[in-house]
Every structure is written in structure tokens, then in C-alpha cells.
Design a protein around this motif. Structure first.
Motif, PDB file in Angstrom:
ATOM      1  N   HIS A 150     -30.179  18.333  32.617  1.00 22.40           N
ATOM      2  CA  HIS A 150     -28.803  18.745  32.897  1.00 22.40           C
ATOM      3  C   HIS A 150     -28.333  18.178  34.233  1.00 22.40           C
ATOM      4  O   HIS A 150     -27.235  17.631  34.341  1.00 22.40           O
ATOM      5  N   ASP A 151     -29.162  18.308  35.269  1.00 18.06           N
ATOM      6  CA  ASP A 151     -28.784  17.819  36.598  1.00 18.06           C
ATOM      7  C   ASP A 151     -28.534  16.311  36.581  1.00 18.06           C
ATOM      8  O   ASP A 151     -27.568  15.829  37.189  1.00 18.06           O
ATOM      9  N   LYS A 152     -29.380  15.577  35.887  1.00 16.58           N
ATOM     10  CA  LYS A 152     -29.192  14.124  35.763  1.00 16.58           C
ATOM     11  C   LYS A 152     -27.889  13.825  35.027  1.00 16.58           C
ATOM     12  O   LYS A 152     -27.131  12.934  35.414  1.00 16.58           O
ATOM     13  N   LEU A 153     -27.612  14.577  33.984  1.00 14.62           N
ATOM     14  CA  LEU A 153     -26.396  14.339  33.206  1.00 14.62           C
ATOM     15  C   LEU A 153     -25.130  14.681  33.985  1.00 14.62           C
ATOM     16  O   LEU A 153     -24.071  14.097  33.735  1.00 14.62           O
ATOM     17  N   MET A 154     -25.224  15.597  34.913  1.00 19.82           N
ATOM     18  CA  MET A 154     -24.063  15.893  35.754  1.00 19.82           C
ATOM     19  C   MET A 154     -23.679  14.659  36.569  1.00 19.82           C
ATOM     20  O   MET A 154     -22.497  14.353  36.735  1.00 19.82           O
ATOM     21  N   ILE A 155     -24.662  13.937  37.044  1.00 21.72           N
ATOM     22  CA  ILE A 155     -24.410  12.694  37.779  1.00 21.72           C
ATOM     23  C   ILE A 155     -23.892  11.630  36.818  1.00 21.72           C
ATOM     24  O   ILE A 155     -22.918  10.937  37.113  1.00 21.72           O
ATOM     25  N   ASP A 156     -24.523  11.516  35.650  1.00 22.48           N
ATOM     26  CA  ASP A 156     -24.061  10.556  34.643  1.00 22.48           C
ATOM     27  C   ASP A 156     -22.641  10.867  34.191  1.00 22.48           C
ATOM     28  O   ASP A 156     -21.874   9.970  33.858  1.00 22.48           O
ATOM     29  N   GLY A 157     -22.294  12.143  34.187  1.00 18.72           N
ATOM     30  CA  GLY A 157     -20.949  12.558  33.786  1.00 18.72           C
ATOM     31  C   GLY A 157     -19.880  11.996  34.703  1.00 18.72           C
ATOM     32  O   GLY A 157     -18.765  11.699  34.265  1.00 18.72           O
ATOM     33  N   GLU A 158     -20.220  11.838  35.977  1.00 22.56           N
ATOM     34  CA  GLU A 158     -19.276  11.221  36.909  1.00 22.56           C
ATOM     35  C   GLU A 158     -18.967   9.787  36.483  1.00 22.56           C
ATOM     36  O   GLU A 158     -17.824   9.345  36.552  1.00 22.56           O
ATOM     37  N   LYS A 159     -19.989   9.081  36.035  1.00 19.08           N
ATOM     38  CA  LYS A 159     -19.792   7.704  35.576  1.00 19.08           C
ATOM     39  C   LYS A 159     -18.940   7.683  34.313  1.00 19.08           C
ATOM     40  O   LYS A 159     -18.072   6.822  34.152  1.00 19.08           O
ATOM     41  N   VAL A 160     -19.158   8.626  33.418  1.00 22.77           N
ATOM     42  CA  VAL A 160     -18.362   8.720  32.190  1.00 22.77           C
ATOM     43  C   VAL A 160     -16.882   8.874  32.547  1.00 22.77           C
ATOM     44  O   VAL A 160     -16.024   8.177  32.011  1.00 22.77           O
ATOM     45  N   VAL A 161     -16.596   9.756  33.482  1.00 19.55           N
ATOM     46  CA  VAL A 161     -15.209  10.007  33.883  1.00 19.55           C
ATOM     47  C   VAL A 161     -14.610   8.774  34.557  1.00 19.55           C
ATOM     48  O   VAL A 161     -13.481   8.365  34.250  1.00 19.55           O
ATOM     49  N   LYS A 162     -15.357   8.149  35.458  1.00 17.14           N
ATOM     50  CA  LYS A 162     -14.852   6.958  36.157  1.00 17.14           C
ATOM     51  C   LYS A 162     -14.614   5.808  35.191  1.00 17.14           C
ATOM     52  O   LYS A 162     -13.598   5.110  35.286  1.00 17.14           O
ATOM     53  N   ASN A 163     -15.554   5.579  34.278  1.00 20.55           N
ATOM     54  CA  ASN A 163     -15.363   4.506  33.302  1.00 20.55           C
ATOM     55  C   ASN A 163     -14.150   4.794  32.417  1.00 20.55           C
ATOM     56  O   ASN A 163     -13.385   3.887  32.090  1.00 20.55           O
ATOM     57  N   ARG A 164     -13.970   6.052  32.046  1.00 22.20           N
ATOM     58  CA  ARG A 164     -12.815   6.430  31.230  1.00 22.20           C
ATOM     59  C   ARG A 164     -11.514   6.126  31.974  1.00 22.20           C
ATOM     60  O   ARG A 164     -10.565   5.582  31.391  1.00 22.20           O
ATOM     61  N   MET A 165     -11.482   6.429  33.249  1.00 26.93           N
ATOM     62  CA  MET A 165     -10.281   6.167  34.047  1.00 26.93           C
ATOM     63  C   MET A 165     -10.011   4.664  34.150  1.00 26.93           C
ATOM     64  O   MET A 165      -8.859   4.220  34.043  1.00 26.93           O
ATOM     65  N   LYS A 166     -11.056   3.876  34.332  1.00 26.42           N
ATOM     66  CA  LYS A 166     -10.889   2.420  34.420  1.00 26.42           C
ATOM     67  C   LYS A 166     -10.399   1.848  33.093  1.00 26.42           C
ATOM     68  O   LYS A 166      -9.534   0.963  33.077  1.00 26.42           O
ATOM     69  N   LEU A 167     -10.950   2.336  31.998  1.00 22.42           N
ATOM     70  CA  LEU A 167     -10.500   1.866  30.685  1.00 22.42           C
ATOM     71  C   LEU A 167      -9.050   2.270  30.430  1.00 22.42           C
ATOM     72  O   LEU A 167      -8.274   1.496  29.855  1.00 22.42           O
ATOM     73  N   ASP A 168      -8.681   3.450  30.863  1.00 21.70           N
ATOM     74  CA  ASP A 168      -7.306   3.905  30.706  1.00 21.70           C
ATOM     75  C   ASP A 168      -6.353   3.008  31.499  1.00 21.70           C
ATOM     76  O   ASP A 168      -5.259   2.677  31.035  1.00 21.70           O
ATOM     77  N   THR A 169      -6.777   2.607  32.686  1.00 21.83           N
ATOM     78  CA  THR A 169      -5.973   1.701  33.498  1.00 21.83           C
ATOM     79  C   THR A 169      -5.797   0.359  32.799  1.00 21.83           C
ATOM     80  O   THR A 169      -4.691  -0.203  32.771  1.00 21.83           O
ATOM     81  N   ILE A 170      -6.865  -0.151  32.218  1.00 23.09           N
ATOM     82  CA  ILE A 170      -6.778  -1.408  31.462  1.00 23.09           C
ATOM     83  C   ILE A 170      -5.836  -1.244  30.279  1.00 23.09           C
ATOM     84  O   ILE A 170      -5.006  -2.122  29.998  1.00 23.09           O
ATOM     85  N   LEU A 171      -5.953  -0.121  29.589  1.00 22.38           N
ATOM     86  CA  LEU A 171      -5.114   0.143  28.415  1.00 22.38           C
ATOM     87  C   LEU A 171      -3.629   0.115  28.785  1.00 22.38           C
ATOM     88  O   LEU A 171      -2.800  -0.370  28.021  1.00 22.38           O
ATOM     89  N   LYS A 172      -3.299   0.593  29.962  1.00 21.80           N
ATOM     90  CA  LYS A 172      -1.903   0.650  30.399  1.00 21.80           C
ATOM     91  C   LYS A 172      -1.439  -0.652  31.060  1.00 21.80           C
ATOM     92  O   LYS A 172      -0.269  -0.781  31.390  1.00 21.80           O
ATOM     93  N   SER A 173      -2.360  -1.580  31.257  1.00 22.12           N
ATOM     94  CA  SER A 173      -2.013  -2.833  31.934  1.00 22.12           C
ATOM     95  C   SER A 173      -1.600  -3.900  30.923  1.00 22.12           C
ATOM     96  O   SER A 173      -1.554  -3.658  29.724  1.00 22.12           O
ATOM     97  N   ASP A 174      -1.367  -5.083  31.454  1.00 21.36           N
ATOM     98  CA  ASP A 174      -1.006  -6.208  30.582  1.00 21.36           C
ATOM     99  C   ASP A 174      -2.215  -7.110  30.296  1.00 21.36           C
ATOM    100  O   ASP A 174      -2.057  -8.241  29.862  1.00 21.36           O
ATOM    101  N   LYS A 175      -3.420  -6.605  30.521  1.00 18.03           N
ATOM    102  CA  LYS A 175      -4.637  -7.387  30.300  1.00 18.03           C
ATOM    103  C   LYS A 175      -5.045  -7.470  28.824  1.00 18.03           C
ATOM    104  O   LYS A 175      -5.841  -8.320  28.454  1.00 18.03           O
TER     105      LYS A 175
END
Length: 151
Positions: free
Chosen positions: A36-61
């Protein structure tokens, strides 16, 4: 002579029973919580990657509607992986007053299976999101532990 042999075999039997190889419920619980503790750290990466993908989705890339659908599906899967972790945490029980050692052990073993499933989901979706981010020349997020080791 038979009594001595019987006593020896009984003693050996008691020793083998006392040296059980199966972990106790506290050991399994500790392992579940470590995952669980390891996944809490991994969860931060999940959220950050999701935000980056969302930014790409809204861009002209994006090159095509198919790329857009791929990103939408991947973002959805990242959200689902995060929801699975939140659901697991919501239903996880820490205390077992009035339960036997075997009942606790059985519960934590079943939770181990569930948390490993959450972990597998995180691994698959973060690898895929890392790959997609690289295609768009965006650096994937690093786990917090990895960032801390650089200091």
C-alpha cells in the motif's frame, strides 16, 4: 522401548507443528501495508501522467482523431487505476477484535490478492502512459522515491 520411541515421535511432531512455515496474520498485514505504501507513491505518478496526457489532449500536438481516442482511453484507465486504489483503501480493515488468528490470516491473504491486483493495474497503465508521453516528447513523471535519491 516403545514408550521412548512414542515420546520421541510425539516430541518431533510437536516441534514440527510449532515450526509452522505459514506466516502469521501480522506478517501478512505488514506486507499488505508495505505494498500500500509503495502504491501511494506510485499513485502520484499516475496522477501526474494523467495530467500530462490531459494537457496533450487539449493541445494541438494530436495528429488524428484516433490519437485523441487513444489518449482519452488511457486517461480513463489511469483514473480507473486510481479509483481502484481508493476503493481498496476505503474497504480495508485494520482491526479485528474478537476474531481468531486464522480469520485474520485469511482476511489479510485475501487483501494481499486485492492489493496485488491494484499494483498490477498501476504497473500496466503507468508503463503504457510513459510510452505515450515519450511519443509526444514529454518526459514521464518519476516516482517520488527516485527523485529523492538524486539529492
Amino acid at each position: 522401548m516403545r514408550k521412548i520411541i512414542t515420546v520421541i515421535f510425539c516430541t518431533i511432531g510437536v516441534i514440527f507443528m510449532a515450526c509452522k512455515t505459514e506466516p502469521d496474520s501480522n506478517a501478512v498485514k505488514k506486507e499488505v501495508l508495505n505494498i500500500h505504501d509503495k502504491l501511494m507513491i506510485d499513485g502520484e505518478k499516475v496522477v501526474k501522467n494523467r495530467m500530462k496526457l490531459d494537457t496533450i489532449l487539449k493541445s494541438d500536438k494530436l495528429k488524428s482523431a484516433k490519437d485523441s481516442i487513444t489518449l482519452i482511453n488511457l486517461i480513463s484507465r489511469l483514473n480507473k487505476a486510481d479509483e481502484n486504489m481508493m476503493d481498496w483503501m476505503h474497504f480495508f480493515k485494520h482491526n479485528f477484535k474478537g476474531k481468531t488468528e486464522q480469520e485474520e490470516l485469511d482476511y489479510y491473504k485475501s487483501e494481499m490478492i486485492k492489493i496485488r491486483s491494484v499494483e498490477d493495474g498501476y504497473i500496466k497503465v503507468t508503463r503504457e502512459s510513459d510510452s505515450v508521453l515519450k511519443v509526444y516528447n514529454v518526459l514521464p513523471s518519476k516516482n517520488l522515491k527516485m527523485e529523492q535519491h538524486k539529492h
